[in-house]
Design an enzyme around this catalytic site. Sequence first.
Site, PDB file in Angstrom:
ATOM      1  N   MET B  74       0.542  -0.925   0.352  1.00 35.70           N
ATOM      2  CA  MET B  74       0.200   0.170  -0.028  1.00 35.70           C
ATOM      3  C   MET B  74       0.649   0.737  -0.354  1.00 35.70           C
ATOM      4  O   MET B  74       0.507   2.216  -0.769  1.00 35.70           O
ATOM      5  CB  MET B  74      -0.889  -0.284   1.187  1.00 35.70           C
ATOM      6  CG  MET B  74      -1.899  -1.450   1.203  1.00 35.70           C
ATOM      7  SD  MET B  74      -3.124  -1.073   0.351  1.00 35.70           S
ATOM      8  CE  MET B  74      -3.815   0.011   0.816  1.00 35.70           C
ATOM      9  N   LEU B  76       1.973   2.960   3.137  1.00 36.77           N
ATOM     10  CA  LEU B  76       1.905   3.699   4.476  1.00 36.77           C
ATOM     11  C   LEU B  76       0.570   4.662   3.688  1.00 36.77           C
ATOM     12  O   LEU B  76       0.969   6.442   4.249  1.00 36.77           O
ATOM     13  CB  LEU B  76       2.935   4.186   4.891  1.00 36.77           C
ATOM     14  CG  LEU B  76       3.787   3.095   5.553  1.00 36.77           C
ATOM     15  CD1 LEU B  76       5.394   3.244   5.674  1.00 36.77           C
ATOM     16  CD2 LEU B  76       2.775   2.106   6.431  1.00 36.77           C
ATOM     17  N   CYS B 127       6.495  -2.728   8.230  1.00 36.35           N
ATOM     18  CA  CYS B 127       6.364  -2.899   7.100  1.00 36.35           C
ATOM     19  C   CYS B 127       7.325  -2.892   5.842  1.00 36.35           C
ATOM     20  O   CYS B 127       8.653  -2.310   6.416  1.00 36.35           O
ATOM     21  CB  CYS B 127       5.822  -1.007   7.231  1.00 36.35           C
ATOM     22  SG  CYS B 127       5.103  -1.465   4.724  1.00 36.35           S
ATOM     23  N   GLY B 240      -1.657 -14.419   9.560  1.00 32.19           N
ATOM     24  CA  GLY B 240      -2.480 -15.110   8.966  1.00 32.19           C
ATOM     25  C   GLY B 240      -3.867 -15.862  10.022  1.00 32.19           C
ATOM     26  O   GLY B 240      -4.510 -17.369  10.010  1.00 32.19           O
TER      27      GLY B 240
END
Lengths: 255, 295
Positions: B74, B76, B127, B240
């Site tokens: 994305m 951030l 990230c 997950g």
Amino acid sequence: MHDGMPVVVTVTGVIDETPTIRTIRFDHPFTIRPGQFCMVWVPGVDEVPMGFSSPDTITVQRVGEATAALTSFAVGDKLGIRGPFGNGFSPEGRVLAIAGGVGVAPLLPLAEAGVVETFILGARTAAELTFATPLAACADLRIATDDGTAGYHGFVTGIIDEEIDLSSYDTICVCGPEMMMKGILDRLIAAGIAGRGQFSLHRYMKCGVGVCGSCSIDPAGLRVCKDGPVFTGDQILDSEFGVYSRDASGRRKRP
Amino acid sequence: MITLQKGPVDIGGITLHNHLILAAGVLGTTGASLGRMLGSGAGGVVTKSIGPEPKEGHPGPCLIPLNGGLLNAMGLPNPSREYIDEITHLRDDPVIISIFGGTPQEFGEVASWFADTAVGFELNLSCPHAEGYGAAIGADPAIVRACTEEVAAYGLPTWVKLTPNVTDIGAIGRAAEEGGASAIVAVNTVRGMRISIDLRRPVLGNRFGGISGPMIFPIALRCVYDLYNACSLPIIGCGGIGSAEDVIEMMMAGASAVQIGSAVYDDITIFEQIADSLYGDDGLPADEIVGCAHA
């Protein structure tokens, strides 16, 4: 979770609809419900949401970098398509469709499915009217232009006020500029039939599949990409619709 | 299956409605969206990561569903300080502010904007696809410690979210602990990419990104297991998780609570679904199973 890699398609035709709007046809038909959209990957530029104007076409107006690149595409060029996404329209009974500008794109397949009785098509000027010919073949077509160069002189809401009994329709499907759609929602509210309206919303989208939240609307947090893009008038009463939206960073801006 | 006792839980200084937290970056762009998740069973929510300046993020494609996971870059995107307006109506709820920055000072600056209203912070030091941010600095124990100190100085619960893309996650966890963290969140996404064969180019606009979803669950589980041995802080498992069984398994590895993100792709009511199976009238206290797989 399943493979959602973009399907790479080859452009097989480019049709100039108006001086600013082009239809791009590709070599892969998708199974769509009218009103569903796809994420169009313009390689090296960006990915943008766009309504299907048929199972194998998108209809593009140049508004930003990605759409500018798309409108320069030629036969043989390749692009990626993710989708179809979203819910699409759910027409029942007598159907009125109302489109403004390039907002006609997702309503064309609805009309071509033969379910639209009356179609109100608006554009700034006669030269910008899109799909008037195919629409006239499958619905009672009424035209409005802002400058009066074709049909009614004024907005589509003017046609509604003067010629249309909204309450005689069971479903009113709408796509176009947000303030145009707001004007129609206001009239449905006044008639006490907001729930009969089906509005195709546009918001900034990044993922297209309901995860990132960039297209969520206030106050319920409905996701335009997954819970929409078509919402009933009831769903968007007292919402941000017609008041503000958000840009790529999430900052609020005027619609 | 084992079930847990219902009721509020205290994790890392924050009181949550249950053990299930919405992970950062998922449905967190707007306050309304976070409110929707709280209303549909999330015990707490973490916001989109907020940085020192507004950012539009990477060009698309930004997210691609895969068989068994999601791949995203994305970049951030965030409205920076204006985000305060998004969450003012949620001030009585467990809303944790995720922060990113390029330096310890930037972390501190963002924390200062929310210091009067937040219930706690989560530091995005993980990230994997933003140059100069996230995992780019979160792989360095000294920087992790300094960023944690900067934010923990505000006296609010400070969670640190770690990257799995390091050789020794325990060393990074210890750095967060030394910096004053009140909990560790493990893990953020795993670096990955896909290439379009037809176009002979990476699919993501950023070329590479982070993988989440079921395919990384065993990686996340292993990281939590390692951290349970390496640190004494509470651990929040992330990666997950999509079922009550996953939650129990993550707790047995050492997690005191979990975060759920990608599973909303399949079902936005996932929190209710998991809670229905996870909690029972004769459920166990969570601390009876947390870390039990280490025995």
